[in-house]
Scaffold this motif. Structure first.
Motif, PDB file in Angstrom:
ATOM      1  N   ASP A   1      -1.558   7.101  -0.909  1.00  0.00           N
ATOM      2  CA  ASP A   1      -0.546   7.992  -1.478  1.00  0.00           C
ATOM      3  C   ASP A   1      -0.623   8.042  -2.995  1.00  0.00           C
ATOM      4  OD1 ASP A   1       0.421   5.383  -1.585  1.00  0.00           O
ATOM      5  OD2 ASP A   1       2.398   5.850  -0.790  1.00  0.00           O
TER       6      ASP A   1
ATOM      7  N   ARG B   1       1.349  -9.339  -5.852  1.00  0.00           N
ATOM      8  CA  ARG B   1       1.696  -9.479  -4.436  1.00  0.00           C
ATOM      9  C   ARG B   1       2.776 -10.521  -4.204  1.00  0.00           C
ATOM     10  NH1 ARG B   1      -4.085  -8.758  -1.214  1.00  0.00           N
ATOM     11  NH2 ARG B   1      -4.506  -6.702  -2.070  1.00  0.00           N
TER      12      ARG B   1
ATOM     13  N   ILE C   1      -1.563   1.903 -10.514  1.00  0.00           N
ATOM     14  CA  ILE C   1      -0.118   1.709 -10.366  1.00  0.00           C
ATOM     15  C   ILE C   1       0.566   3.048 -10.597  1.00  0.00           C
ATOM     16  CG2 ILE C   1      -0.163  -0.734 -11.033  1.00  0.00           C
ATOM     17  CD1 ILE C   1       0.821   0.024 -13.780  1.00  0.00           C
TER      18      ILE C   1
ATOM     19  N   LYS D   1       9.672  -0.813   1.230  1.00  0.00           N
ATOM     20  CA  LYS D   1       8.497  -1.613   0.869  1.00  0.00           C
ATOM     21  C   LYS D   1       7.170  -1.001   1.323  1.00  0.00           C
ATOM     22  CE  LYS D   1       9.539  -4.647  -1.208  1.00  0.00           C
ATOM     23  NZ  LYS D   1      10.139  -4.609  -2.566  1.00  0.00           N
ATOM     24  N   ARG D   2       7.187   0.154   1.897  1.00  0.00           N
ATOM     25  CA  ARG D   2       5.936   0.727   2.410  1.00  0.00           C
ATOM     26  C   ARG D   2       4.923   0.996   1.311  1.00  0.00           C
ATOM     27  NH1 ARG D   2       6.420   4.563   7.645  1.00  0.00           N
ATOM     28  NH2 ARG D   2       4.175   4.705   7.303  1.00  0.00           N
ATOM     29  N   GLY D   3       3.661   0.866   1.687  1.00  0.00           N
ATOM     30  CA  GLY D   3       2.594   1.277   0.781  1.00  0.00           C
ATOM     31  C   GLY D   3       2.075   0.170  -0.120  1.00  0.00           C
ATOM     32  N   TRP D   4       2.200  -1.066   0.319  1.00  0.00           N
ATOM     33  CA  TRP D   4       1.615  -2.150  -0.487  1.00  0.00           C
ATOM     34  C   TRP D   4       1.389  -3.358   0.412  1.00  0.00           C
ATOM     35  CZ3 TRP D   4      -1.490  -2.278  -4.120  1.00  0.00           C
ATOM     36  CH2 TRP D   4      -1.685  -3.407  -4.936  1.00  0.00           C
TER      37      TRP D   4
ATOM     38  N   GLN E   1       6.417   6.306  -5.382  1.00  0.00           N
ATOM     39  CA  GLN E   1       5.965   6.065  -4.017  1.00  0.00           C
ATOM     40  C   GLN E   1       7.101   6.322  -3.027  1.00  0.00           C
ATOM     41  OE1 GLN E   1       4.346   2.085  -3.364  1.00  0.00           O
ATOM     42  NE2 GLN E   1       2.860   2.918  -1.936  1.00  0.00           N
ATOM     43  N   ASN E   2       6.737   6.696  -1.813  1.00  0.00           N
ATOM     44  CA  ASN E   2       7.701   6.809  -0.713  1.00  0.00           C
ATOM     45  C   ASN E   2       8.797   7.838  -0.946  1.00  0.00           C
ATOM     46  OD1 ASN E   2       6.439   4.782   0.861  1.00  0.00           O
ATOM     47  ND2 ASN E   2       7.501   3.182  -0.283  1.00  0.00           N
TER      48      ASN E   2
ATOM     49  N   GLU F   1       3.446  -3.806 -10.568  1.00  0.00           N
ATOM     50  CA  GLU F   1       3.283  -3.211  -9.233  1.00  0.00           C
ATOM     51  C   GLU F   1       2.107  -3.766  -8.462  1.00  0.00           C
ATOM     52  OE1 GLU F   1       2.652   1.031  -9.038  1.00  0.00           O
ATOM     53  OE2 GLU F   1       4.391   1.257 -10.333  1.00  0.00           O
ATOM     54  N   ASN F   2       1.082  -4.194  -9.189  1.00  0.00           N
ATOM     55  CA  ASN F   2      -0.126  -4.645  -8.507  1.00  0.00           C
ATOM     56  C   ASN F   2      -0.045  -6.101  -8.061  1.00  0.00           C
ATOM     57  OD1 ASN F   2      -0.215  -4.956 -11.451  1.00  0.00           O
ATOM     58  ND2 ASN F   2      -2.105  -6.054 -11.065  1.00  0.00           N
TER      59      ASN F   2
ATOM     60  N   TYR G   1      -0.576  -0.501   3.677  1.00  0.00           N
ATOM     61  CA  TYR G   1      -1.538  -0.504   2.559  1.00  0.00           C
ATOM     62  C   TYR G   1      -2.938  -0.171   3.074  1.00  0.00           C
ATOM     63  CZ  TYR G   1      -4.923  -2.463  -0.705  1.00  0.00           C
ATOM     64  OH  TYR G   1      -6.012  -2.649  -1.518  1.00  0.00           O
ATOM     65  N   THR G   2      -3.420  -0.964   4.019  1.00  0.00           N
ATOM     66  CA  THR G   2      -4.762  -0.729   4.538  1.00  0.00           C
ATOM     67  C   THR G   2      -4.812   0.551   5.364  1.00  0.00           C
ATOM     68  OG1 THR G   2      -5.180  -3.099   4.566  1.00  0.00           O
ATOM     69  CG2 THR G   2      -6.619  -1.747   5.928  1.00  0.00           C
TER      70      THR G   2
ATOM     71  N   ARG H   1       7.850  -3.416  -6.456  1.00  0.00           N
ATOM     72  CA  ARG H   1       7.904  -2.081  -5.823  1.00  0.00           C
ATOM     73  C   ARG H   1       9.293  -1.708  -5.317  1.00  0.00           C
ATOM     74  NH1 ARG H   1       2.327   0.404  -4.541  1.00  0.00           N
ATOM     75  NH2 ARG H   1       1.099  -0.782  -6.038  1.00  0.00           N
TER      76      ARG H   1
ATOM     77  N   ASN I   1       4.241 -11.588 -15.026  1.00  0.00           N
ATOM     78  CA  ASN I   1       3.899 -10.171 -15.090  1.00  0.00           C
ATOM     79  C   ASN I   1       4.256  -9.495 -13.763  1.00  0.00           C
ATOM     80  OD1 ASN I   1       2.895  -7.700 -15.788  1.00  0.00           O
ATOM     81  ND2 ASN I   1       0.749  -8.288 -15.664  1.00  0.00           N
TER      82      ASN I   1
ATOM     83  N   ARG J   1     -10.481  -1.894  -4.393  1.00  0.00           N
ATOM     84  CA  ARG J   1     -10.619  -1.096  -3.174  1.00  0.00           C
ATOM     85  C   ARG J   1     -11.442   0.158  -3.457  1.00  0.00           C
ATOM     86  NH1 ARG J   1      -5.264   0.814   0.182  1.00  0.00           N
ATOM     87  NH2 ARG J   1      -6.343   1.370   2.082  1.00  0.00           N
TER      88      ARG J   1
END
Lengths: 685, 685
Positions: free
Chosen positions: B459, A80, B423, A60-63, B559-560, A77-78, A114-115, A56, A74, B483
């Motif tokens: 978002d 962690r 994504i 770093k916001r939003g995950w 994003q962002n 984006e998904n 994220y949450t 990302r 791989n 989710r």
């Protein structure tokens, strides 16, 4: 100001070098809504920087990210987790500005909006950790303070900033000779060839396959005459084989990780069954490090450490159990639930959490279950090598970089950003990682240019290289079975040659900035926000970077376009280079621009009253003059540049003879201070 | 002008409806450098459009694509095949402008400058195919000619342009009631709820699980009272189960695909072992289609056809053999080669080429091996349904869309773009697919908004929906275990409500344009190049689209960020909508703009002298007035709009009563022609 907050009884990670007493105060900024989590309430516009090697954005916001060193090619984006773990964040809001480092070697999650979009929640596995809080009015100062805390970054030898060619699949000396010959014949600059796992005898660390590389020391010499450094890979796992000295010494001295019952833990990677050296055991660490001498003695002066998350293909027990369990599905009529269960079992063979929980380290007599210190493993493998180099060759810089890492490892070596893919998205991902890695001390870094997995295309390789010419590690690397991607495999060889030559032209500047960034605890690549903190547009730019104090870069990362948008926070001078000799410059006012950047062109931007020194290029690092320099700049008044250079392999960074200051006025008058006599000419100011 | 070139003895695909004699001339433009390949030499700037559902850009240059319907949820750049097969290209160069359709139902590769940057090489498996060449000076006319060739696109009922909510995991009536209740309570517009595989009795097509859905017809009625259409999924595979009438009838009548030995071919998907209806057999096709009546009779009026590539989890033989072979690895010390072989065997269980070569169709008595006609399977499944609807309910439009498709299927139903992921890259991928799909006749289409696989973020869902409000199929869909992503699961419920309401505000315009695009063989979404053929910048824009003749859209897909760059090929009027009632407009000159688009805002652009009709919104389609309209436009002189509307479920598209022409002058004078009395007001012109 740095404050340390200690919770419980943390394990020592040696991430931090400064001794700071733990504060008696409560940890500010954060609350603990649930046992063990740390909650920070972000404002709508708060930016979150950090996490080093992660997917990302720069912001770093939003995950939700997870610090758990993972061998996963791989980098989508998904995901962690990636290979490295860098638990440093900078919180940059209207109200608060601070850095925070969670020194914690086990799994740690960062839920960054994220949450719940305005909540930052950090959750360790248990409540034993050190938290360092760094405050300053200046975001750059937060980074410098953090870097002082964790110690000076590793400095690679100068040749390691040359262009390197790599491929999993160069199977013998002849293959490597061909790579070198093709570069030299076609005048494509090259300084190193990387040796992936193919060179070893049955994938045994510190061995060389004698059929593939007869008389290896002579071959190393032959390559040196060609000005080529060979850089072999070293894997974390040591093959279990009777008579193999590394294995036998490890067993004899109890230097391998153990199972609960005290026997050596066995996993499998390239060679089949292996043991994992216990890098958290100081004696084992020293022992393993000294093994590198086997190759140093044969003339090798650079290494890359791989598979050190550690990656586990399988453990013998899991393989047996899994295959037995799979057998139970035989002949059955499996509906979706059973079938997905079957698939899950198949996919669960590698890198299983349970396996990471089933072996132990012996750190100074203290038994540590691996999963509690998982993120320190690759770090300490590279530390092992680096400490040995210091012991064996204290005067000389040896190239070393790693796949897995943790904050602290930046003192011992660099990292590459792992097994990426030949996709356009990974050009941009690499760009976004750079400042985050720099914050955490990783300056010697770069991506597998062109992409490691999958098949590249000529235009992707060109655009990837056009970013890579700015990164200290500039390596073209690809995987077995993918399209061959040495630059000579493609049609536009003139364009590739010019592109590589531009790198070598930039080297005096890049090397100077790279070494200074390490010595001064600064970043080489910064988000625009760090230079223009009041510019709200700059805060959202995720596809441009400031390179040191002088440049801004804005590479193309999309296919089938011959340009891109660039945002200029101030007036800048655009340099559009087709080659070191063929370029044009244009003054652009602050604001938005659509800039034409064809495939054959590298673009960068000079800030006002800045100059950079360029060389005339060369086909390898030895041809690059550090004395005869051309100045390229944007000077409306006066510009000054602190130029660093050295012989490239000693460690006498403090020697004043390595420093000059170059001053230029708008009218072209130059003035140099410093011991060394430079031969300067003005390219364009 | 359309010319047909026939090679060998092609299989009939029914992709084309016009009867064109095969030309006796040699195929122009292309040469055949190797047996069976077709080579076209592209100029440096030649643009290549087409291929419908495929990865990468609107301009397809720089990759190798493979037409082979594939169930692969990882729609990454490095993939070559997705679910649908659409072998139509437009070659748009300085020298040549033409369209070409390769009517070929087996595997076909398009190497579009991948191996060699200026070579387009198309390679079928054998030399039996029809090639249609379409020439015109106008790229739009090439599309219209092609669409006339392949026949008018399916038109969905009007309610199917309302917002739909879906999830694999709504396990019973109560779950669906909750979804509906939450939308209605929070005044979130909704017209349909999709029923994924969970509703069936053991995944048997055309059954409903009576425990989960007691008295299904009453439940359908209850939902209808809530203005909700239930849309069940139908899978290609028919469960093998004694006493299950669909299976037994299929066996009895030889309606299933056969193995070489004449026995029914068995594969496994959701229910375990299944047979595949032989949709290429006209009698089997009619028989399967009539099965939909079981659900039609219970009040259902929409379906989605899935798993019809066909996806194969495994075949019983392959499962047995694979598991046996895996057993041989048990207890062994596997090095990399053996381990990768083991992994390969595990991964080779599903969708194996060999399995696709092991069964047969009976097309009018002609035995066809599946792999030779693989790409026709999903197409003919949907044709099967559509032909049955025509037979059973000739007056009424039934919603039907499919995962797999081939050119020709566009006459029978729509498609969704398959199992994408949550994504950011998939927002942009969806945008890029839209014009390519429209070229090939697929107008009723859309992505799984918010992303199907993996976990969404608020978002991402917002930005995905902000593109989805423009696509005829607007469905939020997600996978089991991810989710929950119904819009009411998130914090910004006002923003979601406004966003959905904007869709319903746009519906009079969108529905009018959608139906007209079908009737007139036009595209709804076009690349900018199609409208501004002389604008070289427009040719490279890959993240904006023209929507019909009036609008340009430019969604945010990162994003962002709170804005993006937009290129305007001509002066336009920007509409920035926070809700149907709260919006501002701004005249922007042609050129480049950075446009602020916060999360709560939808932006689109009106072309000069264009108007669009808006409704006042509503919570479902029945609340949308087609009579009382507000005009939004950019009128400097006069604007004219041809407005189409109907009752939404009949097929009397030619009825002149459905057409009005609305004229507006810059001073706001309106004039309407047509039978229907419209109540117009000016929102902003």
């Amino acid at each position: 100001m740095i404050r340390k907050f200690t919770f419980g009884n943390p394990l020592s990670t040696d991430a931090v070098i400064a001794t700071i007493p733990s504060s008696m105060d409560a940890l500010p900024y954060f609350t603990s809504p649930e046992t063990g989590s740390f909650l920070y309430k972000m404002e709508e516009d708060t930016l979150i920087y950090g996490l080093g090697e992660a997917v990302r954005g720069i912001n770093k916001r939003g995950w939700i990210y997870e610090s758990y060193a993972s061998d996963d090619c791989n980098h989508a984006e998904n995901k962690r987790s990636l290979y490295g773990v860098h638990n440093f964040l900078i919180i940059d809001g209207k109200k608060d500005l601070f850095g925070v480092f969670f020194d914690y070697p086990a799994r740690l999650t960062f839920d960054i909006g994220y949450t719940s979009s305005n909540r930052l929640v950090i959750t360790p596995q248990d409540n034993n950790l050190d938290i360092y809080l760094i405050e300053s009015d200046d975001i750059n100062d937060i980074v410098t303070q953090f870097r002082q805390l964790i110690g000076q970054s590793y400095i690679a030898p100068k040749w390691a900033l040359g262009y390197g060619q790599s491929r999993w699949g160069y199977k013998n000396a002849e293959d490597i000779r061909t790579v070198v010959r093709r570069h030299r014949e076609e005048h494509l600059p090259l300084d190193s060839v990387y040796m992936d796992i193919d060179y070893m005898d049955n994938y045994k660390d510190f061995t060389v396959n004698e059929n593939r590389f007869p008389d290896f020391p002579s071959f190393v010499e032959e390559m040196k005459r060609e000005k080529i450094h060979l850089v072999p890979i070293i894997d974390a796992g040591v093959k279990i084989e009777e008579g193999y000295s590394v294995y036998e010494e490890g067993v004899h001295n109890n230097y391998f990780c153990k199972k609960e019952d005290g026997t050596d833990f066995t996993a499998a990677v390239w060679p089949g069954h292996v043991c994992f050296p216990d890098f958290l055991n100081p004696a084992a660490r020293r022992w393993f490090g000294l093994q590198y001498n086997t190759l140093l003695k044969q003339g090798i002066d650079g290494f890359w450490n791989d598979m050190n998350e550690p990656a586990i293909f399988y453990t013998p027990e899991r393989l047996t159990n899994t295959l037995k369990e799979l057998g139970d599905y035989c002949g059955r009529n499996l509906g979706v639930d059973d079938f997905f269960e079957l698939k899950g079992k198949m996919e669960g063979l590698s890198n299983a959490d349970e396996d990471y929980r089933s072996f132990y380290h012996n750190a100074d007599g203290k038994l540590l279950r691996h999963d509690k210190v998982h993120n320190l493993y690759g770090y300490n493998m590279t530390r092992s090598a680096s400490e040995a180099f210091e012991e064996l060759l204290p005067e000389k810089r040896i190239l070393i970089f790693s796949r897995s890492s943790y904050v602290g490892m930046h003192r011992y070596g660099g990292i590459w950003t792992g097994d990426n893919m030949s996709i356009w998205g990974h050009v941009l991902l690499n760009l976004k990682m750079l400042p985050s890695l720099n914050m955490c001390g990783f300056l010697y870094t770069g991506a597998d240019l062109g992409g490691f997995g999958e098949n590249t295309t000529e235009d992707l390789l060109l655009r990837f290289l056009a970013l890579g010419i700015f990164t200290p590690l500039m390596r073209n690397h690809s995987a077995l079975g993918t399209r061959e991607q040495e630059v000579y495999q493609f049609e536009k060889s003139d364009v590739f040659r010019n592109l590589l030559m531009i790198r070598y032209g930039l080297l005096p500047y890049l090397y100077s900035e790279y070494v200074k960034a390490s010595l001064k605890n600064k970043m080489l690549f910064r988000p625009l926000r760090f230079v223009y903190p009041k510019d709200s547009r700059a805060a959202q730019i995720e596809d441009q970077l400031m390179l040191s104090d002088e440049l801004m870069i804005a590479p193309v990362y999309e296919q089938n376009v011959s340009g891109r948008y660039v945002y200029l926070p101030e007036n800048m001078r655009m340099i559009r280079m087709r080659s070191l000799k063929d370029y044009d410059t244009e003054l652009l006012p602050a604001g938005d621009h659509y800039v034409t950047i064809p495939l054959d062109t590298v673009v960068f931007f000079l800030r006002p009253n800045c100059i950079i020194p360029l060389s005339d290029g060369g086909e390898n690092i030895t041809e690059i003059s550090g004395i005869s320099l051309k100045l390229l700049g944007y000077v409306t008044d006066t510009a000054s540049y602190d130029y660093y250079d050295d012989n490239g392999y000693e460690k006498d960074y403090g020697d004043p003879a390595h420093y000059n200051t170059i001053r230029v006025t708008a009218s072209g008058n130059t003035k140099v201070t410093g011991e060394r006599r430079l031969e300067l000419s003005i390219a364009s100011i």
